[in-house]
Write a protein that holds these residues in place. Structure first.
Motif, PDB file in Angstrom:
ATOM      1  N   LEU A  87       0.505  -1.089  -0.160  1.00 41.69           N
ATOM      2  CA  LEU A  87      -0.086  -0.156   0.172  1.00 41.69           C
ATOM      3  C   LEU A  87       0.382   1.199  -0.126  1.00 41.69           C
ATOM      4  CD1 LEU A  87      -3.169   1.373  -0.248  1.00 41.69           C
ATOM      5  CD2 LEU A  87      -2.218   1.149   2.806  1.00 41.69           C
ATOM      6  N   ALA A  88       2.062   1.115   0.562  1.00 41.58           N
ATOM      7  CA  ALA A  88       2.520   2.338   0.438  1.00 41.58           C
ATOM      8  C   ALA A  88       3.299   3.329  -0.604  1.00 41.58           C
ATOM      9  CB  ALA A  88       3.427   2.314   2.148  1.00 41.58           C
ATOM     10  N   GLU A  89       3.744   1.595  -0.622  1.00 39.40           N
ATOM     11  CA  GLU A  89       4.313   2.321  -2.282  1.00 39.40           C
ATOM     12  C   GLU A  89       3.506   2.359  -4.137  1.00 39.40           C
ATOM     13  OE1 GLU A  89       7.425  -0.701  -2.952  1.00 39.40           O
ATOM     14  OE2 GLU A  89       8.080  -0.254  -0.666  1.00 39.40           O
ATOM     15  N   GLN A  90       2.156   2.224  -3.786  1.00 39.81           N
ATOM     16  CA  GLN A  90       1.509   2.178  -4.478  1.00 39.81           C
ATOM     17  C   GLN A  90       1.194   3.491  -5.421  1.00 39.81           C
ATOM     18  OE1 GLN A  90      -2.370   0.693  -3.644  1.00 39.81           O
ATOM     19  NE2 GLN A  90      -1.634  -1.499  -2.718  1.00 39.81           N
ATOM     20  N   ALA A  93       0.937   8.109   1.408  1.00 36.00           N
ATOM     21  CA  ALA A  93       1.020   7.354   2.208  1.00 36.00           C
ATOM     22  C   ALA A  93       2.032   7.911   3.824  1.00 36.00           C
ATOM     23  CB  ALA A  93       2.000   5.916   2.106  1.00 36.00           C
ATOM     24  N   GLU A  94       2.574   8.637   3.821  1.00 34.01           N
ATOM     25  CA  GLU A  94       3.305   9.629   4.659  1.00 34.01           C
ATOM     26  C   GLU A  94       1.620  10.316   5.688  1.00 34.01           C
ATOM     27  OE1 GLU A  94       6.344   8.562   2.505  1.00 34.01           O
ATOM     28  OE2 GLU A  94       4.232   9.616   2.022  1.00 34.01           O
ATOM     29  N   GLU A  95       1.259  10.455   4.490  1.00 35.65           N
ATOM     30  CA  GLU A  95      -0.059  11.367   5.602  1.00 35.65           C
ATOM     31  C   GLU A  95      -1.207  10.580   5.929  1.00 35.65           C
ATOM     32  OE1 GLU A  95      -0.830  15.505   2.714  1.00 35.65           O
ATOM     33  OE2 GLU A  95       0.511  14.303   1.727  1.00 35.65           O
ATOM     34  N   THR A  96      -0.726   9.474   6.079  1.00 32.86           N
ATOM     35  CA  THR A  96      -2.216   8.578   6.806  1.00 32.86           C
ATOM     36  C   THR A  96      -2.698   9.132   7.638  1.00 32.86           C
ATOM     37  OG1 THR A  96      -1.525   6.511   4.605  1.00 32.86           O
ATOM     38  CG2 THR A  96      -2.580   6.368   6.833  1.00 32.86           C
ATOM     39  N   ASP A  97      -3.986   8.859   8.621  1.00 35.99           N
ATOM     40  CA  ASP A  97      -3.733   8.949   9.724  1.00 35.99           C
ATOM     41  C   ASP A  97      -4.527   7.779  10.552  1.00 35.99           C
ATOM     42  OD1 ASP A  97      -4.737   9.949  12.658  1.00 35.99           O
ATOM     43  OD2 ASP A  97      -7.203  10.891  10.949  1.00 35.99           O
ATOM     44  N   TRP A  98      -2.990   7.268  11.289  1.00 36.68           N
ATOM     45  CA  TRP A  98      -3.132   5.851  11.186  1.00 36.68           C
ATOM     46  C   TRP A  98      -3.054   6.434  13.130  1.00 36.68           C
ATOM     47  CZ3 TRP A  98      -2.043   2.020   9.523  1.00 36.68           C
ATOM     48  CH2 TRP A  98      -1.081   2.314   7.959  1.00 36.68           C
ATOM     49  N   VAL A 141      -0.379  -0.144  15.074  1.00 37.28           N
ATOM     50  CA  VAL A 141      -0.171   0.950  16.659  1.00 37.28           C
ATOM     51  C   VAL A 141       1.613   1.089  15.979  1.00 37.28           C
ATOM     52  CG1 VAL A 141       0.710   0.479  18.196  1.00 37.28           C
ATOM     53  CG2 VAL A 141      -1.273  -0.023  18.349  1.00 37.28           C
ATOM     54  N   GLY A 142       2.430   0.569  15.174  1.00 37.49           N
ATOM     55  CA  GLY A 142       3.414   0.919  14.919  1.00 37.49           C
ATOM     56  C   GLY A 142       3.841   2.107  13.954  1.00 37.49           C
ATOM     57  N   GLU A 143       2.920   2.226  13.199  1.00 39.96           N
ATOM     58  CA  GLU A 143       2.593   3.473  12.535  1.00 39.96           C
ATOM     59  C   GLU A 143       2.087   4.421  13.039  1.00 39.96           C
ATOM     60  OE1 GLU A 143       3.548   3.278   9.259  1.00 39.96           O
ATOM     61  OE2 GLU A 143       4.303   1.127   8.576  1.00 39.96           O
ATOM     62  N   ALA A 144       1.421   4.374  14.210  1.00 38.90           N
ATOM     63  CA  ALA A 144       0.852   5.948  15.284  1.00 38.90           C
ATOM     64  C   ALA A 144       2.054   5.565  15.997  1.00 38.90           C
ATOM     65  CB  ALA A 144      -0.468   5.377  15.556  1.00 38.90           C
TER      66      ALA A 144
END
Length: 385
Positions: free
Chosen positions: A232-235, A280-285, A312-315
């Motif tokens: 997903l992050a690289e799409q 991907a960086e702006e995703t509201d984790w 959780v790892g992303e947030a």
């Protein structure tokens, strides 16, 4: 079905005609066979002589096929009193029994695979050959599966109320099967779920439809030209279908406004947050973690908690994600792959590479295995090994 016959019309009429035969007293299995015979006749005759009332034509022909089969079967002669008087020709009844067919095909006595096959045949109007090609199994194998399923539900009373949750699970199984052969099962599941949403006012039906649209919107970006998986992050988000995303979010918002939260609405909310992020960086984790908390409360699913650990790892950082992962059973599917990812994020390439290689050995399909193998190789190459 040939190009000269309106395939979409036949598929839309199939469940309606089947429902009429069952309501008249026909056994489900025999009625389904009769409808299939009528469809064959339609394909043969309609190009040269299209009927004014296609539904009425199919009902009349299917009912006669049913009568012929019943009268020819000596073991069923006790049913002659039921079927002896053929209804007079005329317009087909307006009542639509498609909703009851959904519930019948998702009967709890059926295995998931049988329920899916029967739904595609009876409600979706697909042929046995089409379903077999979609599942990459021989047509004879699929025919046996469908026949067993029909026998199982033949004794079920047609007017019994059904379980919406079971129907939705069957439709989600169709969606997750992907696509192959002549029939795109992803598109077919969306079509059937749209149909169900038009017949029943239920927020979870809307939630499932929204979830399907949001996932399907990313389809073009999920694989590279060589067929390899793209995370997903690289799409490439420019390939996402923005119209489908907007439609899915609109359906979801209307469902959530009814304040009857269910698991498909929660899953759709998570998918919407991913789809709504410009990058991907702006995703509201943080909000995604909150929705996973809701989903875990609704389902108590260990797979949900596994996905929550990633969020959780992303947030909150990889260490927090690993702490959440530590509470779960390491035998869970994808557990090792998630652990590898979190260790990689935590700056531990040695452990990450080992776990990626281990996860590749457990992968359930070739594309996933190749992706995990490449991740392990890339880390090892970066370490000069």
């Amino acid at each position: 079905m040939t190009a000269s016959v309106n395939e979409a019309l036949l598929r839309s009429l199939t469940p309606k005609v089947l429902g009429i035969l069952v309501r008249r007293g026909a056994d489900f299995a025999a009625a389904e066979d009769a409808v299939q015979d009528a469809l064959i006749e339609a394909i043969r005759l309609w190009p040269a002589d299209p009927p004014r009332d296609p539904k009425g034509w199919l009902v009349t022909v299917a009912w006669r096929k049913f009568l012929d089969a019943t009268r020819a079967d000596a073991a069923r002669r006790r049913r002659e009193d039921l079927v002896d008087e053929e209804p007079a020709p005329g317009p087909a009844p307006v009542q639509d029994d498609t909703l009851q067919l959904y519930f019948l095909c998702a009967h709890p006595s059926l295995t998931p695979s049988s329920a899916v096959a029967l739904t595609l045949r009876a409600v979706g109007g697909l042929t046995t050959r089409q379903i077999a090609q979609a599942y990459l199994v021989p047509e004879a194998t699929m025919a046996q599966r469908i026949s067993r399923a029909k026998r199982t539900v033949s004794g079920v009373r047609f007017e019994q109320p059904g379980d919406v949750a079971t129907v939705l699970r069957v439709l989600y199984l169709v969606f997750n099967e992907g696509y192959s052969g002549d029939v795109d099962l992803v598109a077919e599941s969306i079509r059937l779920t749209r149909q169900l949403a038009a017949m029943i006012d239920h927020p979870e039906v809307a939630g499932l439809l929204a979830l399907m649209l949001l996932h399907h919107a990313r389809r073009a970006s999920r694989t590279a030209p060589d067929g390899s998986l793209v995370p997903l992050a690289e799409q490439d988000r420019s390939l996402w279908d923005t119209a489908a995303i907007a439609k899915g979010i609109g359906i979801l918002q209307a469902a959530l406004a009814r304040d009857r939260l269910g698991e498909f609405q929660a899953q759709a909310a998570i998918a919407a947050l991913h789809a709504d992020a410009p990058t991907a960086e702006e995703t509201d984790w943080v909000q995604i973690v909150e929705w996973y908390d809701e989903l875990a409360r609704l389902t108590d699913s260990p797979i949900v908690r596994l996905n929550r650990a990633v969020a959780v790892g992303e947030a909150d950082g990889a260490r927090a994600g690993l702490a959440a992962l530590a509470d779960l059973d390491d035998a869970l599917p994808r557990y090792t792959a998630v652990a590898a990812y979190l260790h990689e994020r935590d700056g531990d390439p040695t452990t990450a590479a080992r776990l990626y290689a281990e996860a590749a050995g457990k992968a359930s399909n070739l594309a996933e295995r190749d992706y995990l193998t490449r991740r392990a190789a890339r880390i090892n190459a970066g370490r000069g090994r």
